[in-house]
Design a protein around this motif. Sequence first.
Motif, PDB file in Angstrom:
ATOM      1  N   LEU A  28      37.147  33.470  34.324  1.00  0.00           N
ATOM      2  CA  LEU A  28      36.222  33.415  33.199  1.00  0.00           C
ATOM      3  C   LEU A  28      35.112  34.446  33.332  1.00  0.00           C
ATOM      4  O   LEU A  28      34.593  34.936  32.331  1.00  0.00           O
ATOM      5  N   HIS A  29      34.727  34.800  34.532  1.00  0.00           N
ATOM      6  CA  HIS A  29      33.713  35.834  34.696  1.00  0.00           C
ATOM      7  C   HIS A  29      34.231  37.162  34.159  1.00  0.00           C
ATOM      8  O   HIS A  29      33.557  37.845  33.399  1.00  0.00           O
ATOM      9  N   TYR A  30      35.439  37.526  34.546  1.00  0.00           N
ATOM     10  CA  TYR A  30      35.971  38.815  34.140  1.00  0.00           C
ATOM     11  C   TYR A  30      36.475  38.835  32.705  1.00  0.00           C
ATOM     12  O   TYR A  30      36.559  39.896  32.097  1.00  0.00           O
ATOM     13  N   VAL A  31      36.809  37.712  32.154  1.00  0.00           N
ATOM     14  CA  VAL A  31      37.306  37.691  30.777  1.00  0.00           C
ATOM     15  C   VAL A  31      36.206  37.282  29.804  1.00  0.00           C
ATOM     16  O   VAL A  31      35.849  38.030  28.901  1.00  0.00           O
ATOM     17  N   PHE A  32      35.626  36.127  29.978  1.00  0.00           N
ATOM     18  CA  PHE A  32      34.681  35.600  28.991  1.00  0.00           C
ATOM     19  C   PHE A  32      33.279  36.178  29.154  1.00  0.00           C
ATOM     20  O   PHE A  32      32.683  36.648  28.190  1.00  0.00           O
ATOM     21  N   ASP A  33      32.727  36.125  30.364  1.00  0.00           N
ATOM     22  CA  ASP A  33      31.343  36.555  30.573  1.00  0.00           C
ATOM     23  C   ASP A  33      31.137  38.026  30.211  1.00  0.00           C
ATOM     24  O   ASP A  33      30.161  38.380  29.539  1.00  0.00           O
ATOM     25  N   LEU A  34      32.030  38.878  30.649  1.00  0.00           N
ATOM     26  CA  LEU A  34      31.881  40.296  30.355  1.00  0.00           C
ATOM     27  C   LEU A  34      32.139  40.589  28.880  1.00  0.00           C
ATOM     28  O   LEU A  34      31.482  41.443  28.281  1.00  0.00           O
ATOM     29  N   TRP A  35      33.076  39.852  28.259  1.00  0.00           N
ATOM     30  CA  TRP A  35      33.317  40.024  26.829  1.00  0.00           C
ATOM     31  C   TRP A  35      32.114  39.583  26.013  1.00  0.00           C
ATOM     32  O   TRP A  35      31.722  40.265  25.067  1.00  0.00           O
TER      33      TRP A  35
END
Length: 74
Positions: A32-39
């Motif tokens: 989720l950090h690399y997919v959601f948070d950065l998005w």
Amino acid sequence: MNTPPTRHYPLEFEITFCVRGVISPLLANVYLHYVFDLWIEVWRQKVASGEVVVVRYADDLVVGFQHRKDAERS
């Protein structure tokens, strides 16, 4: 002469998955950090017209928007 015993029963295999283990929330948090948070950071800067607040704990999240149109657009 020693011969090994012969098995007359089928071998059984059991596949188990770690559902409530320690690694599952850890992997979810990394994903989720690399997919959601950065998005959401990019979306917040380029698309949102008002403030966007994201509170995330492991795989649970709450998203708050200043303007209704941002919430409906996302």
